[in-house]
Structure formats: C-alpha cells, structure tokens
Design an enzyme around this catalytic site. Sequence first.
Site, PDB file in Angstrom:
ATOM      1  N   GLY A 141      -2.735 -21.326   4.952  1.00 23.40           N
ATOM      2  CA  GLY A 141      -3.848 -20.586   4.374  1.00 23.40           C
ATOM      3  C   GLY A 141      -3.655 -19.095   4.532  1.00 23.40           C
ATOM      4  CB  CYS A 153     -18.412 -44.714  34.695  1.00 25.33           C
ATOM      5  SG  CYS A 153     -20.191 -44.511  34.755  1.00 25.33           S
ATOM      6  N   GLY A 196     -22.636 -40.505  34.467  1.00 29.12           N
ATOM      7  CA  GLY A 196     -22.733 -41.198  33.186  1.00 29.12           C
ATOM      8  C   GLY A 196     -22.844 -40.114  32.136  1.00 29.12           C
ATOM      9  CB  THR A 197     -20.343 -37.737  30.858  1.00 30.06           C
ATOM     10  OG1 THR A 197     -19.357 -38.713  30.553  1.00 30.06           O
ATOM     11  CG2 THR A 197     -20.057 -37.100  32.195  1.00 30.06           C
ATOM     12  CG  ASN A 198     -21.206 -42.075  27.122  1.00 35.20           C
ATOM     13  OD1 ASN A 198     -20.343 -41.214  26.985  1.00 35.20           O
ATOM     14  ND2 ASN A 198     -20.942 -43.359  27.137  1.00 35.20           N
ATOM     15  NE  ARG A 254      10.128 -13.739   8.075  1.00 37.83           N
ATOM     16  CZ  ARG A 254      10.973 -14.306   8.932  1.00 37.83           C
ATOM     17  NH1 ARG A 254      11.824 -13.555   9.636  1.00 37.83           N
ATOM     18  NH2 ARG A 254      10.958 -15.602   9.108  1.00 37.83           N
ATOM     19  NE  ARG A 312       8.224 -22.949  13.670  1.00 43.43           N
ATOM     20  CZ  ARG A 312       7.646 -22.889  12.503  1.00 43.43           C
ATOM     21  NH1 ARG A 312       6.627 -22.117  12.320  1.00 43.43           N
ATOM     22  NH2 ARG A 312       8.089 -23.597  11.494  1.00 43.43           N
ATOM     23  CD  GLU A 345     -27.318 -42.962  33.520  1.00 40.34           C
ATOM     24  OE1 GLU A 345     -26.584 -43.098  32.531  1.00 40.34           O
ATOM     25  OE2 GLU A 345     -27.784 -43.916  34.155  1.00 40.34           O
ATOM     26  CB  SER A 380     -20.684 -43.222  38.962  1.00 45.63           C
ATOM     27  OG  SER A 380     -19.903 -43.416  37.802  1.00 45.63           O
ATOM     28  CE  LYS A 420       7.048 -16.256  10.382  1.00 44.01           C
ATOM     29  NZ  LYS A 420       6.468 -16.102   9.037  1.00 44.01           N
ATOM     30  CG  MET A 428       0.012 -13.288   1.570  1.00 40.24           C
ATOM     31  SD  MET A 428       0.392 -11.559   1.493  1.00 40.24           S
ATOM     32  CE  MET A 428       2.023 -11.549   2.161  1.00 40.24           C
ATOM     33  CG  HIS A 475     -24.034 -51.119  19.363  1.00 39.83           C
ATOM     34  ND1 HIS A 475     -23.403 -52.225  18.836  1.00 39.83           N
ATOM     35  CD2 HIS A 475     -24.373 -51.429  20.629  1.00 39.83           C
ATOM     36  CE1 HIS A 475     -23.384 -53.173  19.747  1.00 39.83           C
ATOM     37  NE2 HIS A 475     -23.974 -52.719  20.844  1.00 39.83           N
ATOM     38  CE1 TYR A 496     -15.032 -43.921  39.313  1.00 42.78           C
ATOM     39  CE2 TYR A 496     -15.341 -43.180  41.577  1.00 42.78           C
ATOM     40  CZ  TYR A 496     -15.825 -43.809  40.446  1.00 42.78           C
ATOM     41  OH  TYR A 496     -17.083 -44.326  40.435  1.00 42.78           O
TER      42      TYR A 496
HETATM   43  P1  ADP Z   1       6.981 -18.990   6.962  1.00 39.88           P
HETATM   44  O1  ADP Z   1       6.101 -18.563   8.070  1.00 39.88           O
HETATM   45  O2  ADP Z   1       6.247 -19.594   5.835  1.00 39.88           O
HETATM   46  O3  ADP Z   1       8.142 -19.793   7.443  1.00 39.88           O
HETATM   47  P2  ADP Z   1       8.775 -16.759   6.802  1.00 39.88           P
HETATM   48  O4  ADP Z   1       8.277 -15.407   7.134  1.00 39.88           O
HETATM   49  O5  ADP Z   1       9.576 -17.432   7.830  1.00 39.88           O
HETATM   50  O6  ADP Z   1       7.553 -17.642   6.323  1.00 39.88           O
HETATM   51  O7  ADP Z   1       9.607 -16.638   5.491  1.00 39.88           O
HETATM   52  C1  ADP Z   1      10.017 -17.731   4.743  1.00 39.88           C
HETATM   53  C2  ADP Z   1      11.457 -17.641   4.435  1.00 39.88           C
HETATM   54  O8  ADP Z   1      11.765 -16.428   3.786  1.00 39.88           O
HETATM   55  C3  ADP Z   1      12.340 -17.658   5.651  1.00 39.88           C
HETATM   56  O9  ADP Z   1      12.581 -18.930   6.092  1.00 39.88           O
HETATM   57  C4  ADP Z   1      13.592 -17.058   5.103  1.00 39.88           C
HETATM   58  O10 ADP Z   1      14.358 -18.024   4.458  1.00 39.88           O
HETATM   59  C5  ADP Z   1      13.081 -16.058   4.085  1.00 39.88           C
HETATM   60  N1  ADP Z   1      13.104 -14.717   4.661  1.00 39.88           N
HETATM   61  C6  ADP Z   1      12.163 -14.058   5.319  1.00 39.88           C
HETATM   62  N2  ADP Z   1      12.595 -12.858   5.707  1.00 39.88           N
HETATM   63  C7  ADP Z   1      13.868 -12.757   5.295  1.00 39.88           C
HETATM   64  C8  ADP Z   1      14.872 -11.754   5.400  1.00 39.88           C
HETATM   65  N3  ADP Z   1      14.652 -10.606   6.035  1.00 39.88           N
HETATM   66  N4  ADP Z   1      16.051 -12.024   4.851  1.00 39.88           N
HETATM   67  C9  ADP Z   1      16.291 -13.178   4.207  1.00 39.88           C
HETATM   68  N5  ADP Z   1      15.400 -14.154   4.069  1.00 39.88           N
HETATM   69  C10 ADP Z   1      14.192 -13.937   4.608  1.00 39.88           C
HETATM   70 MG    MG Z   2     -26.261 -44.500  30.925  1.00 41.85          MG
HETATM   71 MG    MG Z   3       9.538 -19.361   8.522  1.00 45.74          MG
END
Ligand code: ADP
Ligand code: MG
Ligand code: MG
Length: 913
Positions: free
Chosen positions: A109, A863, A797-799, A100, A344, A776, A795, A31, A111, A460, A883
Amino acid sequence: MNLQGDPGGIPHYVFSFAQGDRSQADLLGGKGANLAEMTRLGLPVPPGFTVSTVACRAYLAAGQFPEGLAEQIHDFLMLLEREMGQSLGDAADPLLVSVRSGGRFSMPGMMDTVLNIGLNDASVRGLAIRANDERFAWDSYRRLIQMFGKTVLGLDGHGFEQALDEAKSRAKVNSDVDLPVAELKNLVTTFKGMIVNLADLEFPQDPYQQLTMAVQAVFDSWNTDRARLYRRRERIPHDLGTAVNVQVMAFGNAGEGSGTGVAFTRDPSTGARGVYGDYLQNAQGEDVVAGIRNTLQLEQLEEIDPKSYRELLDIMRRLELHYRDLCDIEFTIERGKFWMLQTRVGKRTAGAAFRIATQLVDEHVITLDEALLRVTGHQLSQLMFPRFAADVSHQLIARGMSASPGAAVGRVVFDSATAVAWAEAGEKVILVRRETNPDDLAGMVAAAGILTSRGGKTSHAAVVARGMGKTAVCGAEELEVETAAKRLTTHEGVVVIEGDAISIDGATGEVFLGEVPVVSSPVAEYFEHGMAQALTTADQATNELIHAVDRLIAHADERRRLRVRANADNPVDALRSRMMGAEGIGLLRTEHMFLGDRKVYVERLIIAETQQEHDEALAALLPLQRKDFIRILEVMDGLPVTIRLIDPPLHEFLPNLTELAVRVAVAEARGERNAAELRMLQAVRRLHEENPMLGLRGVRLGLVLPGLFALQVRAIAEAACFRQKLGGNPKAEIMIPLVGSIQELELVIDEAAGVLKDVAQANGCTLSFPIGTMIELPRAAVTADQIAEAAEFFSFGTNDLTQTTWGFSRDDVEAAFFSTYLEKGVFSVSPFESIDREGVGELVRIAVERGRRTRPGLHCGVCGEHGGDPDSIHFFDEVGLDYVSCSPFRVPVARLESGRATVERTASGSDSR
Ligand code: ADP
Ligand code: MG
Ligand code: MG
C-alpha cells in the site's frame, strides 16, 4: 552521529549509506538500514543516501518539505555526483538514481520504487552514446515515464501496459527486450502524451524536479487509505513515517550480460538447506517477480555468469553469518558487475521457521535460546492442524469466522441427537446450527466440525469448539439455517440438506461443498502419539521438521518458569492433555457432568419442594460425581487437578421456558394436567433472569441452593480417599467460581471444611486439599488482599474478568460490533482473544500483588482462554503467575511460548549477540 541536529536547529534529515547501520531502522527504515549495513560490510552496494523518517514526519506535519530538507538532499546529491563523476541530468553522461520507499516495517500500500530518475529528452541520448546502446537507453527512459506516471502521479498502470502490448504486437515480438529502438521511442512519446492527458502535466524534464516529486510521493503514500488500513490491522503505529532511499542505478537491462534476481539463503517455504531464487536476464526492477517473462532458476546463473554466481554465493554465506538467519536478497548484474540492492531477514513458513532455527544451531550460528526466539506459538499451532489438500479445486459456498482451526469434512446434520446417532454409526458429521447452547454439547462432541450462522469467535460454539480442539466456523451469516426443515441455503441459492457432505476450514472460515481431501498434521501426531508414530510415514523434510519441533519444545520446557496445565473435564481429555505435556489440570468444569442423562437429577433438585425430595435428588447425584472424579484423579495421578464447583446459572439445566409454557398451555386447553410439568414451569419462571451471566451463578448458587457445593466437595473427597486407598496420589484442588468478596468465600470454605473433615474421619484418610478461588470479577481483583486471607490459591478467569471489566456480554458483543471496533481501531485484537494488558491485565497484576502481600507465595494461575494465547502468555509470565491452563490442544503452544517468555525476559537488557 548527531541526531539532534546542528546548532542552527535544523535536524539532520539525510544520511549517506556509509553513515548508518542496521540498528537504525527507526530512523532509516528497514531497507535503508540494511543498505547501510551492507555498505559497512564492504559489499558491492551502489552508493546513495537515505532521507529519514524524521524528514517524513516533519513533511507530513507541515504539508511541505521542512526547512532545510531540500538543501540537504541537494548537498547529498552533489556528494554522490562527485563520487560517481557524473551529474544528474547531464546531457553527455547522466547520473541516474532510483527512489525507493522503505519504512520501519515493510508495508503493502506504500508507494513503489521509481527507477532511472535523471533521464530526460536530452540525457537519454547521452546515455545511449555513452553505453553505446540505444535500446538500453530508450528502454530505461520508457520505464521511468511509466513508473513515474503510475506511482508518482497515481495513474492507472493498465494504460501503460496496454500501450506496451500494442507496441509489441506492432513490432511482432513477444518480449519487451526485443522491441526495436523506434518502438521504444514511440512508447516514450505515447507515455508522455498519456501523462499530459491524464495528469494534466508535462512529464518533468528537470531531473531535480523528478527527484523531489518522487520523494514527496513516497511521503504522501504513508497516508493512503490502503496503508492506513494495513497499519491498523498489523498494529503498526500511524506516526512512524517512512524513509526514502536515493540510490545510484545499476542497470540490469543493459543486455544479455546483465540481469536482475532475487535469492534466499535457504528455501523459505520448506526450510531446506541450499540457495534458492530466480534470475532474469536483461531486465530491471520488478520484472523478475512480475512474471512478464520466464525466469531462470538461480542455479542457471552459474552457467551464464560463473563469476557473478560465485560472488553471490559468497555474499549469501557472509550475510547469513552476519545476520545469523535466513536472508532474502535482491541483486542486479550490470555487464558482468555484481551489485547488491537489498537484503533483510526473510519471511518463511511455519515449518521452515522450525527447521531453519535448528539448522542454525547445528551450524553453530545461533544458540538454542536464540533458536527458541525464532519460532512462535502461532507457527506451532499452524503446524498442528490438519489442512485441506492444496492442489484440489473446491467450491466455496460461504465464509464465516475462523472460530477454531482445523479442517473438517462430514455430512451435514442439524441437531445434536442426529449428530450423536450418525456418529455412533461411524459417519463423520458436521453439526450445523444457527447458534449452539449447552444442550448441543453431545452433538458437538460427536461431530467432526461445527458450523454456525450466528455468533462470533467467543460464541458458545466457538469457545466450546476451541476447548475441544474441534474445527469450527462460526457466524457464516450468508447461510440461512433452517433447523426444522433440515436445510441450509447459501446466498447464491445453493441448498444443502441433511446428509450432504461439506468441508469447513476453521483456520480461514471457509465452507466448501462436498468432500475436500484432508492431510493430517505429522506434528500433531508427534504430540499425541509420540515421535516413533509420527515418523512412520514421514519423508525427509517432515522427519527433520518433527525433530526440530521436538528439540525446541524440549528446550522450552527446560527454560520456562511458567507451568502448563490443561482445561479438561473428562478422562479422555485429561489423558490427551498429559500426552501433550500438561503438568496438571488447571480447570475441571463440573457442570458438564450435570448434563445429558443426569439433567433429570438436577431438575429434581431445582423443583424439590420438601427437604426429603431435595436430599434425595442430591443423593442420586453423589455417586455419579464421585465416579467422574475417581477416573480423572486416576488419569492425573500425582498431578494437581483444580476442580471448579458448579458455575453456570441453573436455567441452563432446565427446559426452555417458551417451549415448556406452550406445552403446559396446550395440555391445559385439552383439560389435561401434568403436575410435574407445571411445577417445572414455575421453577423455570422463578429462575428466569434477564441477564443470567450477571445473575444467580457460581458461588451465589452455592450459597442459595444449600447442599449443592457440599455434595460436590463430598464427591471429590470420597474420590480422593478411594484413590488413596488404592495407593494413588490424588492431588485435588477445590476452586470456587465468581467470588466477589471474602465473606462469600468464607461461607463456602466453612461448609467445605466440615465436609472434608467428615469424609476423612469416615474413611480414615487424611485430606489436605487447597481451597482457592477464581478471580474473575473486578471487585475480587481489587480486594485480593482480603480474599487471600481465605483463598489458598487464585486462578484468573480472564474470560469473565474481561467481560465484567469491559462490561461486554461475551455472547452478544463480538458478533454485534467487534468488527466495527476492530475497524475503527478501538482495539486491534478482541480482548477475549488476547488479554487487554492495560485494563484487564492491570487487574490481574494488582490481584497478584495484593494477594501475595497477604499470603506470600500465593499460588496463582490463569484458566481463561487467554492461557493458550501466545501474546497473553508473555504477559502472565511478566506478572509472575505460576501457571497457565489451556485446552489440551494448546498445551504445546503454551509450553513453547512460556519458554520463549523466559528467554526473552532474561535476555532483554543484555546483548544477545
Ligand atoms: P520493494 O520494496 O518493492 O522491493 P525496492 O525499492 O526494493 O522495492 O525496488 C524494487 C526493485 O527495483 C529492486 O528489487 C531492484 O531490482 C530495483 N532497483 C531499485 N533500486 C535500484 C537501483 N539503484 N539499481 C537497480 N535496480 C534498482
Ligand atoms: Mg467464569
Ligand atoms: Mg525490494
């Protein structure tokens, strides 16, 4: 940029968006690197800075902010304040920022984001006055406390949402935007109280403390159980750490002229051209994806705010050209001013990947080579399997391992004979067994799908099913399969009896009750029957997809160094593999030719007591084998066919020891005596092995049971002469399995050479088959220089090589403990699925090297099942095999991946832009 740190020895931990670029994802996270890139491009990005992954690693190692980090954050914050002419926490005109998270790879998972940092009881009033909008200010404040409580302090978010709902019903409004200021103020008080009660802490009024705690919480979230589990599964190293972005807020919640949205530069689910996305007015952050209010289609923004819409379209075009790929985008509009918050290269479905890659070629954005790198063999295989229709409800009754993908529907049968009989009567059947063995082969061939309650992906059933390209779900352990009673029971008590319909999804391992409608794959149709056939029922999107696949596979063929062969042992599979583009057969297993009706001849051979009985049994097999070979050599005329002499232990052709023993005992108790059965019992006892996979099989069998290999070689030779006389060009290759030493191989080759000479003379034809060996066993790999003196090709036989290198018994270990191994991260993928490069792969590398030292240019292939595995194919290309050979259905995948491997290899080191 000085990444080594200043002379004082404290590293640079913090970087302004204006300093970096997209190549620095390791340091800045994905990001942060993209925010820097967009800043560099001059796009409207709210200014900010990134606290690097280096800082995160130092924090995690020390358990506290490393020396200098707090100061650096402070310095960059001051720069930001100067740039904005505002300061954090200012009661009159506060600067607000978001915090962020964002590592090298996006990771659930981790934050979430905290918005509106810098608001407190004083600055919320300043914001209200300056914006001339109380609602907006208090809405921002309640959001801050809510997000802070949930993500920084780790409180359960439901409490906050419930309080929000209560406020809405008190105010009799449906939407959060309609909440009156008084209710928003109430909410702030309620939320603060919740934090005191649940976290035993006052919501921090010091904005700098808010910021520090948020940064720390992001760092800490790197090591949550969920994040660790995700990384193990996705093979992301644990020591990367995450970056944190601190960014000036843009307010999408500042009234109707504001809003927030997500956009894709093309449709990521179908790959169709044209912008695609959602927009939500007067909203902030995740509101747009959280589904709290109905979003608008992106096109509707054109009416609401044409200027911003045009700006967005313009930016999308620029980003696509710049990243040269589909981009996904997060943006916010604050009172008519457009802001970019994220971009991205976007995720997409398999079908979209193929379409978009070729569209970009047509648009002269990327080359065909690059397009090839944008699609994967895994995606191609996804496109080739039929699927269950998505919008129909089905009753899930069990779950097993996704042993062989596809979607199969049929009536349940519990034994091979019924499967064959019903299939012949035109019935689609699912063969359900506890586990399968070679006796079930005919039933497996006849069935539309295979379901077992025991065994893993290398059982099998799984191996054979994958080989046949047949749908299979294995190891559905919650099912109790009672073969004799012809009944299966789920752990919820659902009973399915013979004749009931079920549907199994080999890609997900799901088992459904009843018939779920299946949609066939137009891409598979294309490979099996050609373009014209595939296009007959295709809509516009499918049409484009098929053309995209066609073009990229053709380019892969042009590029690849590796040849692709198929594993096939009957004319139907051989023909099919040619349609799929196979350039020969890399493994023709002859043992399947000894099963079924022919088992009796093998039994006779084994129990033969006199030379005459022995010779007669062999003689009976000869014409049958010859006929098999003639048909296959005809189908594969002009292409190499590598025939492996009989490999499995003999007991696989014999009756079950216990059953036979019982039968003989019962007969004897009745005073009957069946001499043949008694002899058979003795033979079975004699051949019984504790560990047959390491026992009398392969070349060992050929040496111990004289005449067997010679018979097979004769059948091959006679078949070849026959084909030659008809004007064909048979190109058989003879392959000896399970060789561990040159001596074994020499003995067999001597015998074979004699037979070839005989047959050639007798038939007046010239025969020059290469005779080679499987590699093998680790011993064969290590002594490959010696073995290559006799072997004309290798050849792998990697199994078996995996089995013998790890000391894993393939049929036992996966079900027994692979799940534990995968969970504990001993390996991240079964070594039977994807080659273990460091261990098994190293033996392959050594063997190729040593073999070619003795015999320059020695032809080498693989193979084992790994021949069709995308990741393994790249490895085989790298170590210089000639191959890969895989099941017919995997041939297109192997062609594509081989092409990608070549392009990747030749592109690495040079700039691809
Ligand atoms: P995620 O990785 O879950 O997409 P982000 O860091 O992109 O998290 O944040 C989620 C959302 O929070 C963004 O899509 C945006 O809408 C809002 N956000 C983050 N930073 C800003 C900012 N500086 N101004 C306004 N909105 C923000
Ligand atoms: Mg064999
Ligand atoms: Mg985002």
